[in-house]
Design an enzyme around this catalytic site. Structure first.
Site, mmCIF file in Angstrom:
data_model
loop_
_atom_site.group_PDB
_atom_site.id
_atom_site.type_symbol
_atom_site.label_atom_id
_atom_site.label_comp_id
_atom_site.label_asym_id
_atom_site.label_seq_id
_atom_site.Cartn_x
_atom_site.Cartn_y
_atom_site.Cartn_z
ATOM 1 C CE LYS A 251 4.043 18.815 -20.404
ATOM 2 N NZ LYS A 251 5.506 18.874 -19.580
ATOM 3 C CG ASP A 256 8.502 14.670 -22.103
ATOM 4 O OD1 ASP A 256 8.765 14.270 -23.299
ATOM 5 O OD2 ASP A 256 8.968 15.369 -21.618
ATOM 6 C CE LYS A 263 11.437 14.196 -20.369
ATOM 7 N NZ LYS A 263 11.661 15.443 -19.632
ATOM 8 C CG ASP A 275 5.487 15.876 -18.500
ATOM 9 O OD1 ASP A 275 5.644 16.715 -17.969
ATOM 10 O OD2 ASP A 275 6.140 15.944 -19.898
ATOM 11 C CG ASP A 334 12.725 16.898 -22.503
ATOM 12 O OD1 ASP A 334 11.643 16.578 -22.684
ATOM 13 O OD2 ASP A 334 13.539 17.177 -21.793
ATOM 14 C CD GLU A 336 7.085 17.697 -23.677
ATOM 15 O OE1 GLU A 336 6.517 17.489 -22.697
ATOM 16 O OE2 GLU A 336 8.392 17.853 -23.877
ATOM 17 N NE ARG A 338 8.705 25.070 -23.535
ATOM 18 C CZ ARG A 338 10.008 25.356 -22.883
ATOM 19 N NH1 ARG A 338 10.559 26.471 -23.345
ATOM 20 N NH2 ARG A 338 10.121 24.859 -21.727
#
Length: 486
Positions: A251, A256, A263, A275, A334, A336, A338
């Site tokens: 990833k 993020d 968030k 992230d 959020d 995202e 995946r």
């Protein structure tokens, strides 16, 4: 940065030396006595009898340190105790401004000196960062570790150095902020590392990503003023032992915000430069494998973008079509990571891989379940492969805890209007995220690692340090090199 690692036939007179002693030692072996006075030997013997794990003799011109192996039930636990003692030793060396140290292994554990050198190097890591004030830039005191005699071979040290460089690459990437490492810069950094180590990098730009219809990556990128990238890292030596490649997927969300499902901050958004730790681990692993000329064909896939709420940002309720053709209802922007990984896992099928392993800072649920002590593992690979990966994790102390992917968890990601929802229920979030990924990882054995807990530490913790830990590099290197036919 990394310490210089070297082999020495013997330690010079009046040099700082470290002696690794077996558990239960109460008197110094002859090899550790040297020119120590009777009083010094008596002092060390008394400290050993008192069960001290590290004994220090200050000769003013130089130092002697005696490190005692721990009595633990497994070799992995013995190794980890030695690494942690190595971190403590590094603090002593730093306090005494020792520049070079000579390590002798007087124990029956063949790799003890290498383990100690590994811990000293990992503890000495500093993110060089962007400081310009000389007063705030502190050069490391320890610059060289020499392993004496048969404590290690030159090839052992070369391999350890290559592995450590891979870990430091991953740490450096994770520690870089968004304004120094956007998706394009991330891809370029990985390509530069490949040029230095010996793997190739193909960076797919926005037009190529659109042509491949990677709807997950494109959707997450919609709110960003900067384009996404999809990096294909490939290490294929002529003497590769595997006919079908191992594929590592990471990833690469370089920052993020949560998108429109913003968030909260502080505590949730302020550390989200980490992230992309999964992508960094993929790059670090490829670097280590290539640097050490490991005879394996390995491919890394790193989809990268930031996730922001600006412009045409994707919204809760949107339906997107993925690279595989499946449709996904976005319940939360959020969730995202995946979406990026799903496109990459679908893309991986073209390589007819032996095994695919993905790494991602994917869910807070994994952190709540395991804190920073382990990563969650799930997948469709057979039990023997999962055990091999777990065994590698215990060997390097990047431990894994397996969670189930039972059919019932598929109900967590059902959608009324699309093939899948990108958000599961409030419970077992790390499992429902993996269950989502499973739909895109078809046609090959697959393992998912949720590294959200150990990837980034907000407070220093032994040799893992503070900030990016580089988790995954040592784990995957150990796992893959165990696949080699000697």
């Amino acid at each position: 940065m990394s310490l210089a690692l070297a082999h020495a036939a013997a330690a010079p007179a009046q040099s700082t030396q470290v002696f690794i002693l077996p558990h239960g030692t109460t008197t110094l072996p002859a090899a550790a006595v040297g020119d120590l006075s009777a009083e010094a030997r008596q002092y060390v013997a008394a400290a050993l009898a008192d069960d001290q794990k590290i004994v220090h003799l200050n000769h003013f011109s130089h130092h002697h340190y005696f490190v005692v192996l721990a009595d633990k039930p497994t070799p992995g636990q013995v190794a980890e105790a030695l690494r942690r003692n190595g971190h403590t030793l590094h603090g002593l060396l730093k306090a005494n401004k020792v520049a070079e140290v000579y390590v002798h292994n007087l124990s029956a554990t063949p790799a003890a000196a290498l383990l100690l050198a590994e811990a000293l190097s990992l503890s000495a890591y500093q993110f060089e960062g962007y400081k310009t004030d000389e007063k705030s830039r502190k050069a490391p005191a320890l610059t060289k570790i020499s392993l004496v005699g048969d404590a290690a071979t030159g090839s052992d040290l070369t391999e350890l150095d290559g592995l450590l460089q891979g870990v430091f690459l991953a740490r450096d990437l994770v520690n870089a902020p968004l304004n120094k490492l956007n998706a394009v810069q991330f891809a370029e950094r990985m390509a530069q590392a490949g040029d230095a180590a010996g793997y190739t990098t193909d960076i797919l730009d926005l037009a190529k990503i659109e042509a491949l219809r990677m709807g997950g990556l494109l959707a997450v990128n919609l709110g960003s003023p900067e384009p996404p990238t999809f990096s294909i890292l490939e290490y294929k030596p002529a003497n590769a032992q595997n006919t079908k490649p191992y594929v590592l997927v990471g990833k690469g969300v370089v920052f993020d915000t949560g998108g429109l499902s913003l968030k909260p901050t502080p505590n949730s958004m302020d550390m989200m430069k980490c992230d992309m730790a999964g992508g960094a681990a993929v790059a670090g692993t490829l670097f280590a494998l290539a640097k050490n000329n490991v005879p394996l064909h390995v491919i890394g896939l790193v989809p990268a973008t930031d996730n922001r709420p600006g412009g045409l940002a994707y919204a809760p309720g949107d339906v997107i079509t993925m690279h595989s053709g499946l449709t996904v209802e976005v319940k939360n922007t959020d969730a995202e990571g995946r979406l990026l990984l799903a496109d990459a896992l679908s893309f991986a099928k073209r390589y007819e891989p032996t095994l695919v392993v993905d790494l991602a800072t994917l869910t807070g649920a994994a952190v709540r379940a395991l804190a920073t002590e382990a990563s969650a593992v799930m997948g469709t690979a057979d039990a023997a492969t999962l055990k091999q990966l777990s065994d590698a994790g215990y060997a390097v102390h990047e431990r894994l805890v397996e969670f189930p992917l039972w059919d019932e968890y598929a109900d967590h990601i059902k959608s009324d209007i699309a093939d899948l929802s990108n958000l599961g229920k409030g419970e077992a979030g790390h499992i429902s995220a993996a269950k989502f990924l499973e739909r895109f990882a078809e046609g090959y054995p697959w393992i998912h690692l949720d590294i959200a807990g150990p990837a980034y530490l907000t407070a220093a913790e032994s040799y893992r340090g503070k900030g990016g830990t580089g988790v995954g590099v040592r784990l995957l290197y150990e796992f893959l090199t165990r696949k080699l036919t000697k």
